[in-house]
Structures are given as structure tokens and as C-alpha cells.
Design a protein around this motif. Structure first.
Motif, PDB file in Angstrom:
ATOM      1  N   GLU A 101      47.131 -94.837  -6.265  1.00 15.29           N
ATOM      2  CA  GLU A 101      48.376 -95.602  -6.405  1.00 15.29           C
ATOM      3  C   GLU A 101      48.182 -96.754  -7.382  1.00 15.29           C
ATOM      4  O   GLU A 101      47.087 -97.309  -7.479  1.00 15.29           O
ATOM      5  CB  GLU A 101      48.758 -96.253  -5.060  1.00 15.29           C
ATOM      6  CG  GLU A 101      49.124 -95.337  -3.939  1.00 15.29           C
ATOM      7  CD  GLU A 101      49.752 -96.133  -2.773  1.00 15.29           C
ATOM      8  OE1 GLU A 101      49.034 -96.923  -2.143  1.00 15.29           O
ATOM      9  OE2 GLU A 101      50.955 -95.948  -2.524  1.00 15.29           O
ATOM     10  N   ASP A 158      49.214 -93.343   3.763  1.00 17.98           N
ATOM     11  CA  ASP A 158      49.602 -94.251   2.677  1.00 17.98           C
ATOM     12  C   ASP A 158      48.757 -95.528   2.700  1.00 17.98           C
ATOM     13  O   ASP A 158      48.249 -95.923   3.753  1.00 17.98           O
ATOM     14  CB  ASP A 158      51.086 -94.620   2.876  1.00 17.98           C
ATOM     15  CG  ASP A 158      51.773 -95.055   1.593  1.00 17.98           C
ATOM     16  OD1 ASP A 158      51.108 -95.143   0.538  1.00 17.98           O
ATOM     17  OD2 ASP A 158      52.994 -95.293   1.648  1.00 17.98           O
ATOM     18  N   ASP A 159      48.624 -96.176   1.558  1.00 18.73           N
ATOM     19  CA  ASP A 159      47.949 -97.478   1.450  1.00 18.73           C
ATOM     20  C   ASP A 159      46.554 -97.449   2.050  1.00 18.73           C
ATOM     21  O   ASP A 159      46.125 -98.407   2.706  1.00 18.73           O
ATOM     22  CB  ASP A 159      48.771 -98.584   2.153  1.00 18.73           C
ATOM     23  CG  ASP A 159      50.169 -98.713   1.567  1.00 18.73           C
ATOM     24  OD1 ASP A 159      50.406 -98.213   0.453  1.00 18.73           O
ATOM     25  OD2 ASP A 159      51.036 -99.299   2.232  1.00 18.73           O
TER      26      ASP A 159
HETATM   27 MG    MG Z   1      51.585 -96.577  -0.910  1.00 20.42          MG
END
Ligand code: MG
Ligand code: C2E
Ligand code: MG
Ligand code: MG
Length: 283
Positions: free
Chosen positions: A232, A175-176
Motif C-alpha cells: 500500500e 488490511d493495514d
Molecule cells: Mg489499507
């Protein structure tokens, strides 16, 4: 004069610290009771698969209704991590997310965020298994999202747990991506199924050539490593067109849908499934 100014600055600073500390303590006290008071709930944000043009995956996002307002996880998750409360809260999230996913069409997966602190707990794998079992959900329908900070701070037991989960059929996403110090080396530390490119790269995608180059490169990297890529924070048609052109697998963002209440998400999935069925029958 200078001295008295110094003093007042000091007092101002002290008062500011006090307020911060007080706020943190009140979050901590409230959070201890949040579970038994049933103040926690999940919102669900659908992710759009670009190749299939349908929802393959839905991310569970935690909310805390407290004192007449809804508190964002960015505010209380750090406190929950410092106090260890994230372990029971995270377990609740796993159960609740799996339970919801079991009511969705069978080809839609649920993504759950895991905190590094949950990996310090000995039986994370057991918690995941019991959540799947209790919900009657196939392990292949669960995705776990971890951030780069996890691999930075954790040890061999962390990667062992990740490997065990993955061997059960659970998917693991990074993630990220791009916000940490050594993002690229993480791609070697574990065979992720998915890279989620942080939304900070999306924000200036249409105005900055360098962000565009980075997104293009990360998508290419994912392709050559056999990992799918999610963009995202897609908020505009231009951003969507751009990440589509570069070959992203999936988009998540306000343009397609914000996080939804459970019932609204279930409606969206079921009407989408009905549409797909109708178009198959017609053809
Ligand atoms: Mg994220
Ligand atoms: P995340 O995992 O990166 O989740 C995506 C965040 O981006 C969500 O914020 C979502 O509402 C927001 N978002 C989605 N699309 C857009 C967009 O187009 N524009 C903008 N500006 N934002 C968008 P949210 O729900 O506030 O969650 C923030 C973070 O809190 C999450 O980031 C995740 O790191 C953490 N979090 C949320 N739920 C949980 C949980 O159950 N457990 C743990 N450990 N952390 C959680
Ligand atoms: Mg996430
Ligand atoms: Mg994020």
C-alpha cells in the motif's frame, strides 16, 4: 502567579475539549442525514497486479460531501462506528460497490472495507449475499478488507462469519498489516487470501534498511502461507522497483493511480481491457 497560570491553562484545555466535542456532535448530526440526503459516494482506486501487469482489483473508498467540503473517512468512520451508523452506511457501501463492479470487465474484483462494528450486526453475511444478488455479481469478484483490530476485539462468531463468506467464494484480505500489536498471530487465526502491507512501511522504504527488511520478510511470509501481498502507498518508482524485486503480488498507490471517480475508473478499466484484447489479436 503559578496558580493563575494553572487556571488559564485549565481554561484553555477546557475550551479545546469543547471544540472537539462540538465538532464530533456536528459530524454525528450530519452523518445521521447523510444517507437520505445522498451525500455519501464512493471513489475507486485501482490496484496493479505486478505479474499480470494489469488491474485485478479496485478498492472502494467512501467519501462524504457535506457543507461544501469533502470529509475523509478517517474523520467520520470512527464517529459512524461509535454511533452504530456504520451498519447502514456499510450496507450501502456494499451495495454500491457491487453495483459498480458489475459494470466492469468480468475479471476485475472490487474490494470493500468492513468495520469491526459491522460484524457485531447479526446478519452481515446476509447483507453481503443480498448486495451480490442485487448487483448480479459473482461472489468471487468481491474482496472484503478487515483490519487487525477486528480479530482483536471479536469472537468466534466473527471467524464463523468470515469462514462462511469465504466458503461462498468471497475473498478476505488483512488490511493495514503491521500496524497492530500482534500482527503475526492474526495470520494464524484465519486463512486470509491477501495481506495488505501498511503504507507506513513504504514511506521510508528507500531510506531505512529495517523497513526494507520488514517488507521483504512479510512478502516471503505471504508466499509461504499462500497469501498474496499488496504494497500500500507506493508513491515513487524506487518504491515500486523495490517491492517488485521482493516479489509483491500487487501495488496500490498514487504512483499508479489515486482514488478515481466512478466514470474515470470505468474508462481506465475498459481502455485497459481493449488494449489487452488488441495485443492478443496482434500476437
Ligand atoms: Mg489499507
Ligand atoms: P485503507 O483501507 O487502508 O485505504 C487506503 C487509504 O490510503 C485510502 O485513504 C487511500 O486514498 C490512501 N492511499 C492510497 N494510495 C496512497 C498513496 O500512495 N499515498 C498516500 N499517502 N495515501 C494513499 P482514504 O480513502 O482516506 O481512506 C482511509 C481509510 O478509511 C481507509 O484506509 C479505510 O480504513 C477507511 N475507509 C474508507 N472507506 C471505507 C468504508 O467504506 N468503510 C469503512 N469501514 N472504512 C472505510
Ligand atoms: Mg482498505
Ligand atoms: Mg491504511
Amino acid at each position: 502567579k503559578a496558580k493563575s497560570e494553572g487556571r488559564s491553562t485549565y481554561h484553555f484545555f477546557e475550551a479545546g475539549m469543547d471544540a472537539k466535542l462540538q465538532q464530533r456532535r456536528s459530524i454525528e448530526a450530519g452523518l445521521r442525514m447523510a444517507m437520505q440526503r445522498e451525500e455519501l459516494r464512493l471513489m475507486f482506486q485501482p490496484l496493479l497486479g505486478l505479474e499480470e501487469n494489469r488491474v485485478n482489483c479496485v478498492e472502494a473508498l467512501l467519501r462524504w460531501d457535506h457543507d461544501d467540503r469533502t470529509i475523509s473517512p478517517t474523520e467520520f468512520v470512527p464517529v459512524a462506528e461509535e454511533t452504530g451508523l456504520i451498519v447502514p452506511i456499510g450496507e450501502w457501501v456494499l451495495h454500491e460497490a457491487c453495483r459498480a463492479a458489475a459494470t466492469w470487465p468480468g475479471d476485475v474484483r472490487v474490494a470493500v472495507n468492513l468495520s469491526p462494528v459491522q460484524f457485531r450486526h447479526k446478519d452481515l453475511v446476509g447483507q453481503v449475499k443480498s448486495a451480490l444478488l442485487a448487483a448480479g455479481l459473482e461472489p468471487t469478484r468481491l474482496e472484503l478488507e478487515i483490519t487487525e483490530s477486528l480479530l482483536l476485539t471479536e469472537s468466534e462468531s466473527t471467524t464463523d462469519a468470515l469462514h462462511e463468506l469465504r466458503s461462498m467464494g468471497v475473498r478476505v484480505s488483512l488490511d493495514d498489516f503491521g500496524t497492530g500489536y500482534s500482527s503475526l498471530s492474526y495470520l494464524r487465526s484465519f486463512p486470509f487470501d491477501k495481506i495488505k502491507i501498511d503504507r507506513s512501511f513504504m514511506a521510508d522504504l528507500t531510506t531505512r534498511a529495517d523497513s526494507q527488511a520488514i517488507i521483504k520478510a512479510v512478502i516471503g511470509l505471504g508466499q509461504s502461507l499462500g497469501m498474496s501481498t499488496t504494497a500500500e502507498g507506493v508513491e515513487t518508482e524506487e518504491q515500486l522497483a523495490m517491492v517488485r524485486e521482493h516479489g509483491a503480488s500487487e501495488v496500490q498507490g498514487f504512483l499508479f493511480s489515486p482514488p478515481l471517480h466512478p466514470a474515470a475508473l470505468a474508462n481506465l478499466l475498459h481502455s485497459e481491457a481493449a488494449k489487452a484484447l488488441a495485443s492478443r489479436k496482434a500476437s
